[in-house]
Design a protein around this motif. Structure first.
Motif, PDB file in Angstrom:
ATOM      1  N   ALA A  68       0.719 -19.720 -17.433  1.00 32.26           N
ATOM      2  CA  ALA A  68       1.071 -19.407 -16.047  1.00 32.26           C
ATOM      3  C   ALA A  68       2.502 -18.878 -15.911  1.00 32.26           C
ATOM      4  O   ALA A  68       2.762 -17.985 -15.100  1.00 32.26           O
ATOM      5  CB  ALA A  68       0.885 -20.647 -15.177  1.00 32.26           C
ATOM      6  N   THR A  69       3.422 -19.397 -16.706  1.00 29.94           N
ATOM      7  CA  THR A  69       4.842 -19.106 -16.474  1.00 29.94           C
ATOM      8  C   THR A  69       5.550 -18.470 -17.662  1.00 29.94           C
ATOM      9  O   THR A  69       6.742 -18.176 -17.584  1.00 29.94           O
ATOM     10  CB  THR A  69       5.589 -20.413 -16.125  1.00 29.94           C
ATOM     11  N   GLY A  70       4.845 -18.254 -18.767  1.00 31.93           N
ATOM     12  CA  GLY A  70       5.493 -17.803 -19.990  1.00 31.93           C
ATOM     13  C   GLY A  70       5.707 -16.304 -20.063  1.00 31.93           C
ATOM     14  O   GLY A  70       5.714 -15.595 -19.035  1.00 31.93           O
ATOM     15  N   LEU A  71       5.867 -15.814 -21.272  1.00 33.96           N
ATOM     16  CA  LEU A  71       6.228 -14.412 -21.506  1.00 33.96           C
ATOM     17  C   LEU A  71       5.174 -13.709 -22.363  1.00 33.96           C
ATOM     18  O   LEU A  71       5.480 -12.814 -23.141  1.00 33.96           O
ATOM     19  CB  LEU A  71       7.594 -14.341 -22.198  1.00 33.96           C
ATOM     20  N   ARG A  72       3.934 -14.105 -22.185  1.00 40.66           N
ATOM     21  CA  ARG A  72       2.854 -13.506 -22.977  1.00 40.66           C
ATOM     22  C   ARG A  72       2.659 -12.032 -22.633  1.00 40.66           C
ATOM     23  O   ARG A  72       2.924 -11.598 -21.517  1.00 40.66           O
ATOM     24  CB  ARG A  72       1.528 -14.230 -22.703  1.00 40.66           C
ATOM     25  N   THR A  73       2.180 -11.282 -23.624  1.00 38.83           N
ATOM     26  CA  THR A  73       1.704  -9.921 -23.419  1.00 38.83           C
ATOM     27  C   THR A  73       0.284  -9.874 -23.983  1.00 38.83           C
ATOM     28  O   THR A  73      -0.287 -10.898 -24.360  1.00 38.83           O
ATOM     29  CB  THR A  73       2.578  -8.895 -24.143  1.00 38.83           C
ATOM     30  N   GLU A  74      -0.280  -8.675 -24.049  1.00 40.16           N
ATOM     31  CA  GLU A  74      -1.621  -8.553 -24.644  1.00 40.16           C
ATOM     32  C   GLU A  74      -1.559  -8.729 -26.162  1.00 40.16           C
ATOM     33  O   GLU A  74      -2.590  -8.915 -26.811  1.00 40.16           O
ATOM     34  CB  GLU A  74      -2.230  -7.190 -24.309  1.00 40.16           C
ATOM     35  N   ARG A  75      -0.363  -8.722 -26.734  1.00 41.22           N
ATOM     36  CA  ARG A  75      -0.158  -8.822 -28.175  1.00 41.22           C
ATOM     37  C   ARG A  75       0.064 -10.270 -28.585  1.00 41.22           C
ATOM     38  O   ARG A  75       0.714 -11.038 -27.879  1.00 41.22           O
ATOM     39  CB  ARG A  75       1.056  -7.969 -28.564  1.00 41.22           C
ATOM     40  N   ARG A  76      -0.450 -10.655 -29.738  1.00 39.39           N
ATOM     41  CA  ARG A  76      -0.203 -11.977 -30.292  1.00 39.39           C
ATOM     42  C   ARG A  76       1.283 -12.120 -30.637  1.00 39.39           C
ATOM     43  O   ARG A  76       1.897 -11.212 -31.214  1.00 39.39           O
ATOM     44  CB  ARG A  76      -1.031 -12.160 -31.567  1.00 39.39           C
ATOM     45  N   VAL A  77       1.871 -13.242 -30.285  1.00 39.51           N
ATOM     46  CA  VAL A  77       3.263 -13.514 -30.650  1.00 39.51           C
ATOM     47  C   VAL A  77       3.333 -13.828 -32.142  1.00 39.51           C
ATOM     48  O   VAL A  77       2.504 -14.578 -32.676  1.00 39.51           O
ATOM     49  CB  VAL A  77       3.814 -14.691 -29.821  1.00 39.51           C
TER      50      VAL A  77
END
Length: 313
Positions: A116-125
């Protein structure tokens, strides 16, 4: 004898020509994390925002005889809150990078990947080491030695793409990617060789772009032209790889630490695939390695800005 670290020195010198990178530093409450932040700020590599308990940060600075000057401090009660606030500063546009202070990597990354609040993108970290290895002409990117424990094939695709993007952010002329295993032939009993073959076919089909891939390759014929010649392996990558993709976290960690402690290499750490680069440092890191990690983040952020501006145009 300690080597001269020319590769890192060139990297830092280039990063110093760029504007300081606004960086939220999560919980810098000990000597190592504070001293490296202050040094990086003095070199204009980063413009740090210290996020953590003000009392602890100021006490650590006094104990280490460090001058915080006018560095901004965002006062939060503990390390968990520091990780969350550092991520929030990115959302607010006040930071273009995160930096790990004296909290555990898992605590920082939990805030980064929160749905909900993180910095995810469509790419795997994923994590990369940019290694300065004595007697080796070029820097080596090794991935993933810190985040993905036992990645799936789809996750490895993102890990490889993140590493290729990093290679170009660091101005590598080409990203020559070796997918490592214990051997250079495909063997159905060794899953990493199957993944390597699949990743190379993904590159052929443009599911991975920008790099030259080969694998499976054993470590010797990935980085030694003589070993590749003896084995009869002919490719643009064999013997000349500058990106090494390991089968899993254990292999990556062992490879990186072997180079560090047996070959005297330095390992600057960066996490990619999130909305901003994340600077990961270790208590064992030298000052030069910590500064190099900041320089790597600065170049990654520059590449991200250039990509966004070209997309707008």
């Amino acid at each position: 004898m300690e080597h001269k670290r020319e590769k890192y020195e060139r990297l830092i010198a280039f990063a110093r020509t760029l504007p300081p990178l606004p960086t939220a530093v999560a919980h810098p409450c000990d000597h190592d994390s504070l001293s490296s932040v202050i040094e990086a700020a003095n070199l204009h590599l980063i413009a740090p925002i210290l996020v953590g308990p003000r009392v602890k940060i100021e006490a650590a600075a006094r104990e280490a005889n460090l001058d915080l000057g006018d560095l901004p401090i965002v006062d939060v009660p503990h390390s968990h809150a520091a990780a969350e606030m550092a991520v929030q500063l990115v959302h607010e546009g006040k930071a273009e990078a995160l930096m790990k202070g004296s909290l555990h990597t898992d605590e920082l990354m939990a805030a980064v990947v929160a749905r909900a609040t993180g910095l995810r993108t469509e790419r795997r970290v994923s994590h990369c080491f940019v290694m300065d290895v004595p007697e080796h002409d070029d820097p080596l990117i090794i991935t993933d030695a810190a985040v993905n424990i036992s990645p799936t094939l789809d996750e490895k695709r993102d890990i490889v793409q993140n590493a290729i993007d990093l290679a170009y952010a660091l101005r590598f002329p080409a990203a020559r990617v070796a997918i490592l295993s214990a051997m250079e032939t495909v063997n159905s009993k060794v899953p990493s060789t199957l993944d390597a073959a699949a990743l190379c076919k993904m590159a052929d089909r443009q599911q991975i772009t920008g790099g030259i891939l080969d694998g499976p390759l054993a470590l010797d014929n990935a980085i030694s032209e003589e070993a590749a010649r003896i084995k009869g392996i002919r490719s643009p990558v064999a013997g000349r790889a500058n990106v090494l993709v390991v089968p899993d976290l254990e292999a990556g960690n062992l490879l990186a630490k072997s180079l560090s402690f047996l070959a005297g290499a330095d390992a600057a750490g960066i996490v990619l695939g999130a909305k901003v680069p994340i600077i990961l440092t270790s208590r064992a890191d030298s000052v030069m390695t910590r500064l190099a990690s900041c320089a790597v983040a600065s170049l990654v952020a520059l590449a991200r800005r250039e990509k966004l501006s070209s997309a707008i145009v």
